[in-house]
Design an enzyme around this catalytic site. Structure first.
Site, PDB file in Angstrom:
ATOM      1  N   GLY A 191      -7.493  -5.291  -4.175  1.00  0.00           N
ATOM      2  CA  GLY A 191      -7.689  -4.025  -4.890  1.00  0.00           C
ATOM      3  C   GLY A 191      -8.384  -4.210  -6.219  1.00  0.00           C
ATOM      4  CG  ASP A 192      -7.333  -1.353  -9.157  1.00  0.00           C
ATOM      5  OD1 ASP A 192      -6.519  -1.506  -8.200  1.00  0.00           O
ATOM      6  OD2 ASP A 192      -7.002  -0.862 -10.243  1.00  0.00           O
ATOM      7  CB  THR A 247       0.164  -2.251 -10.185  1.00  0.00           C
ATOM      8  OG1 THR A 247      -0.221  -2.423  -8.837  1.00  0.00           O
ATOM      9  CG2 THR A 247      -0.736  -3.049 -11.096  1.00  0.00           C
ATOM     10  NE  ARG A 269      -6.484  -2.774  -1.153  1.00  0.00           N
ATOM     11  CZ  ARG A 269      -5.817  -2.519  -2.280  1.00  0.00           C
ATOM     12  NH1 ARG A 269      -4.955  -3.390  -2.748  1.00  0.00           N
ATOM     13  NH2 ARG A 269      -6.008  -1.385  -2.938  1.00  0.00           N
TER      14      ARG A 269
HETATM   15  N1  ASP Z   1      -3.989  -0.814  -7.964  1.00  0.00           N
HETATM   16  C1  ASP Z   1      -3.216  -1.626  -7.060  1.00  0.00           C
HETATM   17  C2  ASP Z   1      -4.070  -2.003  -5.888  1.00  0.00           C
HETATM   18  O1  ASP Z   1      -4.801  -1.171  -5.413  1.00  0.00           O
HETATM   19  C3  ASP Z   1      -1.976  -0.954  -6.583  1.00  0.00           C
HETATM   20  C4  ASP Z   1      -1.110  -0.353  -7.668  1.00  0.00           C
HETATM   21  O2  ASP Z   1      -1.566  -0.054  -8.759  1.00  0.00           O
HETATM   22  O3  ASP Z   1       0.075  -0.175  -7.421  1.00  0.00           O
HETATM   23  O4  ASP Z   1      -3.969  -3.102  -5.409  1.00  0.00           O
END
Ligand code: ASP
Length: 342
Positions: free
Chosen positions: A240-241, A210, A238
């Protein structure tokens, strides 16, 4: 390496960057993901490519700030470089879902007025960070998802691409490796053990990359942005954050934060906001707040890292993984890029 040992090592080695010279504050910090990034597994060639891309990202953001531009534009410029690079799990080079698609998430937040925008699960927007910005600027909403977000991006005249634009062979191969393990898991589940109706996500070692940026402009205003393809083999839509304000991204008048790592844990710890809250309510420094939040993530079983920049140009880059692609640039233009723990 055992996770506990890794965590201990990281906590000893957490990288703190206070302003280099007395008046040379840090004005832009970036990350290109945290994870199992080991020097022994990296070729000099690959290392050079990452370093170059991170430097380009820093220079793109710095150019905006140097010209008197605002922190939101600097963050977008820096993130776009990484979204356009196949090296990172954002934009081109995003990881694949279980179904073999690329579904992207991004968010942006302005510290000065708490304006925020985000998109999630989009497959045709070339630069999701621009879409997040448009949601913030040109709608009364904070988050748009999937087809609706893509429709909005079209109205906003953002660059749209065929979903195949995001594909890279590296990420495709990662998915194949994870799918093999997933298959083994299903095998085990049906092997006389207790019946499960849900095959756990198999994220381990095929995750992260990311990107994120936090900028401080000449008016003292902070902006934080994060953009991602999520996690390899993600299922069932899904998210994520990264597009969740307060979890993978947050900015206020005092500090800006962008995260990378196992998103579920960043959501559960409200990681980015927690850094800001510790600073506001407990008067913690960027270092104290960042270390505390990464510790909480680790204690729950999660991993990843944060980039943090405050209004005085103090930065901190805590992480509990083997490495985190990261860099910063100061007001005078001094660039630093790091990958491993040190
Ligand atoms: N935080 C990201 C997610 O969970 C993944 C990442 O940081 O690589 O979607």
């Amino acid at each position: 390496m055992k996770k506990t040992l890794l965590l201990a090592l990281c906590l000893i080695n957490l990288t703190t960057v206070m302003a280099q010279k007395k008046n040379d504050k840090t004005v832009l910090v970036i990350h290109g993901g945290a994870g199992t990034i080991l020097k022994e597994q990296m070729t000099p060639e690959k290392e050079k490519q990452y370093t170059k891309a991170l430097e380009e990202s820093l220079q793109a953001g710095y150019k905006v700030l140097k010209a008197g531009g605002e922190s939101d534009q600097a963050v977008i410029a820096a993130i776009k470089v990484m979204e356009d690079s196949p090296l990172f799990n954002a934009g081109k080079g995003a990881v694949f879902t279980h179904e073999g698609k690329n579904e992207l998430d991004a968010s942006i937040m302005l510290g000065k007025n708490k304006m925020a925008g985000a998109v999630a699960g989009v497959s045709t927007i070339k630069n999701p960070i621009e879409a997040a910005f448009s949601v913030m600027k040109n709608s009364s909403h904070v988050m748009m998802i999937g087809k609706g977000a893509e429709e909005f991006a079209k109205v906003q005249k953002l660059t749209l691409v065929d979903p195949s634009y995001f594909r890279t062979e590296d990420r495709w191969n990662s998915l194949q490796r994870v799918l093999e393990k997933d298959q083994e898991q299903m095998q085990l589940d049906h092997d006389g053990g207790p019946a499960t109706t849900f095959v756990p996500f198999n994220f381990v070692d095929e995750k992260f990359g990311t990107v994120g940026a936090v900028a401080l402009d000449k008016n003292g205003f902070l902006t934080a942005g994060t953009s991602t393809g999520g996690m390899t083999n993600k299922k069932f839509g899904r998210v994520g954050d990264s597009p969740i304000i307060g979890a993978g991204n947050y900015a206020n008048e005092q500090v800006g934060v962008s995260g990378t790592g196992w998103g579920e844990f960043f959501i559960k710890t409200v990681a980015a906001y927690d850094v800001a809250a510790l600073m506001a309510y407990k008067n913690y420094t960027v270092q104290q707040a960042g270390d505390e939040v990464v510790k909480k993530i680790g204690e729950l079983g999660g991993d990843g890292g944060l980039i943090i920049l405050d209004k005085d140009g103090k930065a901190h880059f805590p992480f509990n993984t083997a490495g985190m692609y990261r860099g910063w640039i100061t007001e005078s233009g001094k660039v630093t890029v790091k990958i491993y723990q040190e």
